[in-house]
Design an enzyme around this catalytic site. Structure first.
Site, mmCIF file in Angstrom:
data_model
loop_
_atom_site.group_PDB
_atom_site.id
_atom_site.type_symbol
_atom_site.label_atom_id
_atom_site.label_comp_id
_atom_site.label_asym_id
_atom_site.label_seq_id
_atom_site.Cartn_x
_atom_site.Cartn_y
_atom_site.Cartn_z
ATOM 1 N NE ARG A 11 5.493 3.436 7.938
ATOM 2 C CZ ARG A 11 5.668 2.216 8.422
ATOM 3 N NH1 ARG A 11 4.625 1.465 8.741
ATOM 4 N NH2 ARG A 11 6.874 1.737 8.610
ATOM 5 C CG HIS A 57 7.875 5.181 0.163
ATOM 6 N ND1 HIS A 57 7.990 6.016 1.254
ATOM 7 C CD2 HIS A 57 6.727 4.490 0.357
ATOM 8 C CE1 HIS A 57 6.958 5.848 2.056
ATOM 9 N NE2 HIS A 57 6.172 4.927 1.534
ATOM 10 C CE1 TYR A 101 -5.226 -2.801 -18.433
ATOM 11 C CE2 TYR A 101 -5.962 -3.035 -16.158
ATOM 12 C CZ TYR A 101 -5.658 -3.599 -17.379
ATOM 13 O OH TYR A 101 -5.777 -4.954 -17.558
#
Length: 428
Positions: A11, A57, A101
């Site tokens: 990570r 993931h 968006y």
């Protein structure tokens, strides 16, 4: 300890070879699999995030989207890896639009730098989280992305903070090491004198840079770039114009902080401050009072505000499966070793493909030399499997050669096509 190690490796820390953390690698690979090339139309970021979450993931969607946004910001990344379409935030820390968006696709540099030769067995593939498919353990990077775009992350008991660098200077330094593996750090500094931050600014002195490159830790002092402008010829009033700010400095917060210090009378000699930044670039105007010394005002700005700040280098990355603090030359050498293995694996893969093709063509040429007899054998057999076995036994062909011979269509039997097969065989 095992959890801490999983955080380090899975990570928080980048790999020294391709310079990526797992989340960056998975985003780029998912976009590559989706066909979001730089010449293809943009696709919704929500679709990319869903692909990454569902296949590679299994973490929060906000973490993946924030990473994707950062990879498209030219003020965060020295060389953005993703092309964004829509509101991806600003240097004033304005939030990006929601992922439903915004749209994205891969940057041409990313395709050339990370994804070229990925299908040529250049890197190992590992199972994903539910063992339903494979993902690359690394990407076949062609430049050391760890230094190119830098990296930052906080793990358990350690952290990393690596500054970005200029691509041309980085390639020159790599070339110097290739030509002279015993090159000293001082010789490398002639090609790569220091970091190159995306927001510009000026680096003060090179002691911190030298220490960071030598040991992996150092403190680099950065200043914003300013110019003096005369705003009133009659009264000779001057303004300080800020065109560039130090890396990771919030411009709106900087302006607000200066205004507060003026109000508290910590900063004197300033009559007005305004932000005139637009699409053309950054421009913060600080008007100096009549009679005040602009140089003194500027020095006080450096002293009391983030117009002068420092970048603490802590060049920790994963090398051979373990986190390690490395200097400049060790990072470059580790990348070169990785690149050599990628090129070697690519050459072996292409050679195996060529040998396999040669093997097939040899079988086809044997069949063409005995065309009438081959047709007779095929006509006398009852099905495909029996025909394949009969051809293999009659002419000493392998299973693949016999299969290729049976797959030949009638149009391939023209004199020109036969000549092409013989040409390929003679040039292998």
């Amino acid at each position: 300890m095992s959890y801490a190690m999983s955080v380090l490796l899975g990570r928080a820390l980048p790999d020294v070879r391709d310079g990526l953390k797992p989340v960056h690698r998975r985003i780029l690979y998912a976009m590559h699999e989706m066909g979001l090339a730089s010449r293809k139309p943009y696709r919704k970021c929500a679709r990319v995030v869903g692909e990454v979450l569902g296949k590679f993931h299994p973490h929060g969607d906000s973490a993946v989207y924030e990473t994707l946004v950062r990879m498209a910001q030219d003020f965060s990344m020295r060389y953005p890896l993703v092309q964004g379409h829509g509101n991806f935030g600003s240097i004033d820390s304005d939030p990006p639009a929601a992922m439903r968006y915004t749209e994205c696709r891969l940057d041409p540099l990313t395709e050339a730098m990370f994804l070229t030769d990925l299908e040529l067995n250049t890197v190992d593939y590992i199972p994903n989280f539910d063992n339903s498919q494979k993902e690359p353990s690394l990407l076949p990077a062609r430049v050391p992305s760890l230094l190119l775009n830098g990296s930052s992350g906080i793990a358990v008991g350690m952290a990393t903070n690596i500054p970005p660098h200029n691509l041309g200077e980085l390639v020159d330094a790599l070339s110097a090491i290739i030509q002279n593996p015993d090159a000293t750090l001082q010789e490398l500094l002639e090609y790569m004198p220091g970091p190159d931050f995306p927001t510009g600014g000026i680096l003060m002195g090179n002691d911190g840079i030298l220490e960071a490159y030598r040991t992996g830790r150092g403190r680099i002092v950065m200043r914003g770039k300013t110019v003096m402008e005369t705003i009133d010829e009659k009264t000779k009033r001057t303004a300080i114009i800020i065109n560039e700010v130090p890396y990771q400095t919030n411009k709106s917060t900087l302006v607000q902080r200066i205004a507060e210090l003026v109000e508290d009378k910590v900063l004197e000699g300033i009559s007005d401050i305004r932000d005139e930044s637009d699409r053309a670039g950054m421009r913060v105007v600080i008007e100096v009072k009549r009679g005040a010394n602009p140089a003194i005002v500027l020095n006080n700005l450096y002293r009391h505000t983030a117009l002068q700040s420092s970048f603490s280098c802590n060049m920790v990355a994963i090398l051979d499966g373990h986190p390690k603090l490395m200097g400049l030359k060790e990072i470059l050498q580790a990348f070169l070793d990785f690149r050599c293995s990628v090129i070697e694996r690519r050459a072996k893969f292409k050679l195996s493909q060529a040998l396999e093709r040669k093997h097939i063509v040899e079988g086809i040429v044997i069949g063409l030399d005995n065309l009438d007899a081959v047709i007779q054998v095929i006509r006398e057999t009852s099905n495909h499997t029996v025909a394949k076995e009969a051809l293999a036994k009659e002419y000493g062909l392998s299973e693949k050669q016999a299969e290729a011979l049976l797959d030949i269509t009638l149009r391939k039997l023209t004199s020109l096509e036969v000549a092409i097969y013989r040409f390929h065989l003679s040039h292998n």
